[in-house]
Write an enzyme that holds these catalytic residues in place. Structure first.
Site, PDB file in Angstrom:
ATOM      1  N   GLU A 152       0.968  -1.098  -0.035  1.00 30.62           N
ATOM      2  CA  GLU A 152       0.138   0.090   0.071  1.00 30.62           C
ATOM      3  C   GLU A 152       0.981   1.230  -0.002  1.00 30.62           C
ATOM      4  O   GLU A 152       1.491   1.620   0.955  1.00 30.62           O
ATOM      5  CB  GLU A 152      -0.880  -0.164   1.241  1.00 30.62           C
ATOM      6  N   CYS A 169      -2.658   8.847   2.849  1.00 32.07           N
ATOM      7  CA  CYS A 169      -2.457   8.362   1.456  1.00 32.07           C
ATOM      8  C   CYS A 169      -3.704   8.666   0.506  1.00 32.07           C
ATOM      9  O   CYS A 169      -3.315   8.685  -0.807  1.00 32.07           O
ATOM     10  CB  CYS A 169      -2.007   6.949   1.414  1.00 32.07           C
TER      11      CYS A 169
END
Length: 514
Positions: free
Chosen positions: A270, A304
Site C-alpha cells: 500500500e 495516502c
C-alpha cells in the site's frame, strides 16, 4: 487570515503525563527512558519534542519474534476459525473499552485532531467486527468435474507468518486491518510500526496480549518489534515470513517488493497516492466544497487518500476555488487536543521543508500559490501550516509527485474525457472521485475506461474509506488490497482438491494411458 487557536499548546510534561496515563490504562508494561537516553525516541509533532525513549528491538530480538510467531503458527493454523474469531472479538471489546486512551496516543504521536484519532480507533473496532464474521465465512467452492465419480473443489488454508510494516499517519488502524483478518485466517503476525509511533504500537500490543490471555490463545500469535529500517528489513528478508504487508512510500515499495519476490514470498503493498477529484458543471458545489476541504486538509494532508489534485470545469473553477480558499481561511489550526481544531501539525520539520520545496517548484512551473505559510501557534518545534491551494496552468512535474502535506493543485478542463485523462495521468492510482449530479458523467467515471484507481467515488471526497470494501490501488500504489471484501484471500493459500469416489480412474481431457 487563517484561524489560529489562541489556547496554549500542552507542555511536554503534560503530554508525558497523558502518555503514562494512557499506557497504564491499557496495561502496557514498558520501560520509558528519559529523552536522550539510549533507545528509540518517542516524540510528538505537537511540540516537536522527544517525550521518552523506548527499548528498540535488536537483530536477535527480531529473529526471536519471527521464530516465536512461526512456532505459534503450527498450532494456530489448526485452531478452528470460529475459535480464532473469539480472540479478535475480545480484542475488539478491549478497543471499545480503551478507545479514549488509545486515541490520545494517536494524537500525541501522529498529531491527529481528537475526532480523527477517535475515528481511527473506531476503524480498528469495525475491522474486528468484520473479521469475527469472516471467521465463519472462509468459503471455498465446489466445481463441476468432467470425470464421473469425481468431486473437484477449492479450499483455503492459513498462509503462515505475516509481517506487517505500517506508516505513521495511520499508526493503529492499518495494523488492525492486517492483524484482525490474518488472525482469523489462521496466520500469526509480527508487526514493525513506524519508528515515529512506537507508543501507540506498545499500547495495541498490550491489548492483544490481554485478549490472548483471556481467551486462552498463544501470546505468540502477535509479536511486536520496534526500530528503524534494519528491523523492517528482517521481516522483508526472512523466508519464515510468508507475507509482507507494507504501507509506505513508493520508494519503500520499490525496495520491499523485489526483495520479497526474490525469496518467493508474497508482498501486499500500500504505497503512494496522488488523488484527484473531478468537479463538473453539474456538480452540487456546496457538497463539493465540503467534500474537497475535508479530503484535502484533513490530517493536515497526511493521508495516502488525501485529495491532492482538483480537476474543475473551466466554467465553475473561479467560483469553486474562491469558496475553497474562503473555507481554508476559516479552518482552525493548532493544538489537536483542543476543541474546534481542524488542522493539527505536520509530523516533523522534514515534511514542512518538503511542502515549502513543492510550493516553490509549483511557482517555478507557472502555479499561483494561495496559502501554504507556516502558522505561529506558540511552538518553535511544532510545524503548523495553512493548507495551500495552487492554481496550475497544466499538470506539470510537481503535480505528478506526492507531497505529504496539505497542497491542493487546481487545474481546469473542457471535456469529461480530458478530465478523466488528467485523473489517470499520474503514476499513482489509489483514490479518485467525481462531483456531478449527471448520472451519465458518474457512470462514465466508474466505467472500465474511466478512473484507473483502486477507489473511485461519486459525490464524496477521496478519503474516508469504510472497512467493508477492499482498500488499495493500482500502478505505483502497489496493487495490494486490505480490510474488507475478499481481501482475506491475500492472507491464505488456495488448494485445488480432486476426490475420486468411484472405482474407476478416468483421466482428464480424455487422455488414455495404458
Amino acid at each position: 487570515m487563517t484561524t489560529v487557536l489562541t489556547a496554549a499548546l500542552p507542555t511536554s510534561d503534560a503530554l508525558r503525563t497523558r502518555v503514562r496515563d494512557a499506557l497504564d490504562a491499557v496495561g502496557a508494561r514498558i520501560e520509558l527512558g528519559e529523552p536522550g537516553a539510549h533507545g528509540l525516541p518517542a516524540s510528538t509533532p505537537i511540540t516537536g519534542d522527544v517525550l521518552f525513549t523506548v527499548p528498540a528491538t535488536t537483530a536477535d530480538g527480531a529473529d526471536a519474534a519471527i521464530n516465536a510467531a512461526a512456532e505459534a503458527f503450527s498450532t494456530w493454523r489448526t485452531t478452528p476459525a470460529p475459535v480464532r474469531g473469539a480472540l479478535v472479538a475480545r480484542l475488539g471489546q478491549l478497543l471499545v473499552e480503551h478507545k479514549a486512551a488509545l486515541a490520545a496516543l494517536v494524537t500525541i504521536e501522529a498529531g491527529k485532531i481528537d475526532s480523527e484519532a477517535l475515528g481511527e480507533v473506531q476503524e480498528m473496532i469495525d475491522i474486528c467486527e468484520f473479521a469475527v464474521g469472516l471467521s465463519r465465512q472462509l468459503y471455498g467452492r465446489t466445481i463441476a468435474s468432467e470425470r464421473p465419480g469425481h468431486r473437484l473443489m477449492e479450499t483455503w488454508h492459513p498462509l503462515g507468518v505475516v509481517g506487517v510494516i505500517t506508516a505513521f499517519n495511520f499508526p493503529v488502524a492499518v495494523w488492525a486491518w492486517n492483524t484482525a483478518v490474518a488472525l482469523v485466517c489462521g496466520d500469526t503476525v509480527v508487526w514493525k510500526p513506524s519508528e515515529l509511533t512506537p507508543l501507540t504500537a506498545v499500547a495495541c500490543q498490550a491489548l492483544l496480549e490481554q485478549a490472548c490471555a483471556e481467551v486462552g490463545a498463544p501470546a505468540e500469535v502477535g509479536r511486536l518489534v520496534l526500530g528503524e529500517r534494519e528491523v523492517g528489513e528482517r521481516l522483508v528478508d526472512d523466508s519464515r515470513v510468508a507475507l509482507v504487508s507494507a504501507t509506505g512510500s513508493v520508494r519503500m515499495g520499490r525496495e520491499v517488493g523485489p526483495r520479497v519476490a526474490q525469496r518467493f514470498g508474497r508482498a501486499l503493498l500500500e504505497l503512494g497516492g496522488n488523488n484527484a477529484a473531478i468537479v463538473t458543471p453539474e456538480a452540487d458545489l456546496d457538497l463539493a466544497v465540503r467534500g474537497i476541504v475535508f479530503s484535502a486538509a484533513g490530517t493536515a494532508g497526511q493521508r495516502c487518500t488525501t485529495l491532492r489534485r482538483l480537476i474543475v470545469h473551466s466554467s465553475v473553477a473561479d467560483e469553486l476555488v474562491s469558496r475553497i480558499v474562503a473555507a481554508y481561511e476559516q479552518l482552525p489550526v493548532g493544538d489537536p487536543f483542543a476543541d474546534g481544531t481542524l488542522v493539527g501539525p505536520l509530523i516533523h520539520e522534514r515534511s514542512y521543508r518538503d511542502m515549502v520545496a513543492a510550493l516553490q517548484q509549483a511557482e517555478s512551473e507557472g502555479g499561483v500559490v494561495l496559502g501554504g505559510d507556516r502558522v505561529d501557534v506558540g511552538s518553535e518545534g511544532g510545524f503548523y501550516v495553512r493548507p495551500a491551494v495552487v492554481r496550475m496552468p497544466l499538470q506539470s512535474a510537481v503535480v505528478h509527485q506526492e507531497t505529504f502535506a496539505p497542497i491542493l493543485y487546481v487545474m481546469t478542463y473542457e471535456t469529461l474525457d480530458e478530465a478523466i485523462a488528467l485523473n489517470n495521468a499520474v503514476p499513482q492510482g489509489l483514490s479518485s472521485s467525481i462531483f456531478t449530479l449527471n448520472v451519465r458523467e458518474a457512470e462514465r467515471f466508474l466505467a472500465a475506461d474511466g478512473s484507473d484507481c483502486g477507489i473511485a467515488n461519486v459525490n464524496i471526497g477521496t478519503s474516508g474509506a469504510e472497512i467493508g470494501g477492499a482498500f488499495g490501488g493500482e500502478k505505483e500504489t502497489g496493487g495490494g488490497r486490505e480490510s474488507g471484501s475478499d481481501a482475506w484471500k491475500a492472507y491464505m493459500r488456495r488448494a485445488t482438491n480432486t476426490v475420486n469416489y468411484s472405482a474407476e480412474l478416468p483421466l482428464a481431457q480424455g487422455v488414455h494411458f495404458g
